[in-house]
Scaffold this active site. Structure first.
Site, PDB file in Angstrom:
ATOM      1  N   SER A   1       1.294  -7.650  -4.641  1.00 60.09           N
ATOM      2  CA  SER A   1       1.230  -9.268  -4.457  1.00 60.09           C
ATOM      3  C   SER A   1       0.714  -9.786  -3.411  1.00 60.09           C
ATOM      4  O   SER A   1      -0.007 -10.769  -3.240  1.00 60.09           O
ATOM      5  CB  SER A   1       2.262 -10.132  -4.638  1.00 60.09           C
TER       6      SER A   1
ATOM      7  N   ASP B   1      -3.292  -1.510   1.221  1.00 60.61           N
ATOM      8  CA  ASP B   1      -3.251  -2.461  -0.278  1.00 60.61           C
ATOM      9  C   ASP B   1      -4.127  -3.559  -0.214  1.00 60.61           C
ATOM     10  O   ASP B   1      -4.477  -3.562  -1.192  1.00 60.61           O
ATOM     11  CB  ASP B   1      -2.455  -3.810   0.392  1.00 60.61           C
TER      12      ASP B   1
HETATM   13  C1  GLA Z   1       2.951  -0.918   2.194  1.00 60.47           C
HETATM   14  C2  GLA Z   1       2.347  -1.474   3.533  1.00 60.47           C
HETATM   15  C3  GLA Z   1       1.368  -0.471   3.191  1.00 60.47           C
HETATM   16  C4  GLA Z   1       1.496   0.623   3.063  1.00 60.47           C
HETATM   17  C5  GLA Z   1       2.759   0.830   1.826  1.00 60.47           C
HETATM   18  C6  GLA Z   1       3.480   2.573   2.465  1.00 60.47           C
HETATM   19  O1  GLA Z   1       2.522  -1.451   0.865  1.00 60.47           O
HETATM   20  O2  GLA Z   1       2.041  -2.590   2.918  1.00 60.47           O
HETATM   21  O3  GLA Z   1       0.072  -1.039   4.113  1.00 60.47           O
HETATM   22  O4  GLA Z   1       2.030   1.287   3.795  1.00 60.47           O
HETATM   23  O5  GLA Z   1       3.546   0.309   1.889  1.00 60.47           O
HETATM   24  O6  GLA Z   1       2.053   3.826   2.140  1.00 60.47           O
END
Ligand code: GLA
Length: 401
Positions: free
Chosen positions: A146, A191
């Site tokens: 989110s 993300d």
């Molecule tokens: C979270 C972080 C990402 C990544 C994941 C694990 O979503 O924001 O950058 O490290 O955890 O894969």
């Protein structure tokens, strides 16, 4: 679902300002198919954008005062600061800046980071004040990004209205910088890249060292399959605790191996790693090294054989996170085990861990059966009921209006 959120952003903007916005931009949350905690190790990930989106209705302010005001359905009160003040608020060493509620640190952090991005800093347009109204249907705290959805929607809007001219990858970097330095979560770039680059029916095979991104057709629906998200509703926050500790263990492991990052360690190097480091550090390293290999294997299997054949890789990934990286929780393990017992081809927790959601790859006609089984397993364990829904790979950030 999507349209009501778009309309809600426009309505919230109207409430805030008494006028219509200059535009509405949106960006999705994501599910990671495989490749967890590999992004900040310069490794490989395979996420896709989901249909759930965050909308930012934005308008240029006429008062010429260079102030930015953000409102959202996350909080009753809007937050207003001058753009010049942003340089005093950020970066924050850890946690959010004083007087800035966490939800507002995402869009304000994006405004700050975008103004500092290469080639943007000198542009006068980035001094133009803005009103921003944000609504979202991406579940918060569910490991579905989110926060990246807010960052990417805001970054896209500001990039257009300030005529900053950044491309999608540069905007993903802006979002990540906001997350790291304005919110204080030491996360990688997966993300934001997924939210910026998502495409329908495709996953994004991303090399987090070069930021080379290749779309991989997943063909889930064509194969008669579906992806189920099982949100355990166990909340997590990556600005505190376990996430940063895991990251530190990875850096320690890379230093012991004498390489810049664990990307440079291969499965064949693991016996030597085991000799050189303590058991906990070794197991953290083993997760990352084998997970990188699993991403490469998954991409190959998807291309050669299709999605029906990736189940075992998903299951192996979950086991590695549960046993070696130790970021699962009983609710996530229960969701994965119940889904597999009810016939899922594969299942794993997705995202940073310590709570959040798991995914399961299932037959299209088994949605009800698997959901019932997971619900029953949660009830039997005395866990609060999970929230279960299907997702399809969806479009990335865009301008909607
Ligand atoms: C979270 C972080 C990402 C990544 C994941 C694990 O979503 O924001 O950058 O490290 O955890 O894969």
């Amino acid at each position: 679902m999507t349209d009501t959120t778009l309309e809600a952003a426009t309505a919230l903007f109207l409430d805030l300002t008494g006028r219509a916005p200059d535009g509405v931009w949106s960006a999705p949350g994501r599910v990671n198919l495989i490749g967890e905690h590999t992004d900040y190790n310069d490794g490989f990930v395979l996420p896709f954008a989901i249909p759930h989106r965050t909308y930012a209705a934005v308008g240029v302010r006429a008062d010429g005062l260079g102030r930015v005001r953000v409102a959202s359905t996350f909080a009753a009160e809007p937050v207003e600061v001058s753009l010049n003040e942003l340089d005093e608020l950020f970066p924050t060493a850890s946690g959010t800046a004083p007087g800035v509620p966490e939800w507002a640190a995402y869009p304000l952090g994006v405004a700050w980071a975008l103004r500092q991005a290469d080639g943007v800093a000198s542009s006068a347009a980035t001094g133009t004040g803005l009103d921003i109204a944000i609504t979202s249907d991406v579940p918060v705290g569910a490991g579905l990004s989110s926060s990246a959805a807010i960052e990417s929607a805001t970054a896209s809007a500001l990039n257009d209205l300030w005529a900053a001219g950044l491309d999608r990858i540069a905007l993903a970097r802006v979002g990540r910088r906001a997350e790291n330095e304005a919110v204080g979560a030491p996360t990688g770039i997966m993300d934001q890249m997924a939210s910026m680059l998502g495409e329908p029916d495709a996953a994004i095979f991303l090399d987090c060292r070069s930021l080379d991104a290749n779309l991989v057709q997943v063909g889930i629906a064509e194969a008669g399959l579906a992806i189920l998200v099982m949100d355990t509703r166990v909340k997590h926050a990556h600005s505190t605790g376990g996430y940063g500790e895991r990251r530190a263990a990875c850096e320690r492991g890379a230093a012991i191996m004498g390489v810049p990052s664990l990307r440079d360690v291969s499965v064949d190097d693991l016996p030597r790693a085991e000799e050189l480091m303590d058991d906990v550090t070794f197991r953290r390293v083993r997760h990352v090294v084998t997970e990188n290999q699993r991403v490469l294997d998954t991409v190959k299997v998807l291309r050669d054989e299709g999605p029906r054949s990736i189940g075992d890789l998903l299951v192996a990934s979950h086991a590695s996170m549960r046993d070696d990286f130790e970021i699962s929780v009983p609710e996530l393990d229960t969701a994965v085990e119940a889904a597999l017992a009810a016939g899922a081809l594969g299942a794993r927790m997705t995202g940073g861990g310590f709570g959040g959601a798991a995914i399961a790859l299932i037959e299209q006609d088994a949605v009800q059966q698997v959901s019932d089984a997971v619900n029953a397993a949660f009830a039997a364990s005395g866990f609060a009921a999970p929230v279960i829904f299907t997702v399809v790979p969806s479009a990335g950030a865009r301008r909607d209006a």
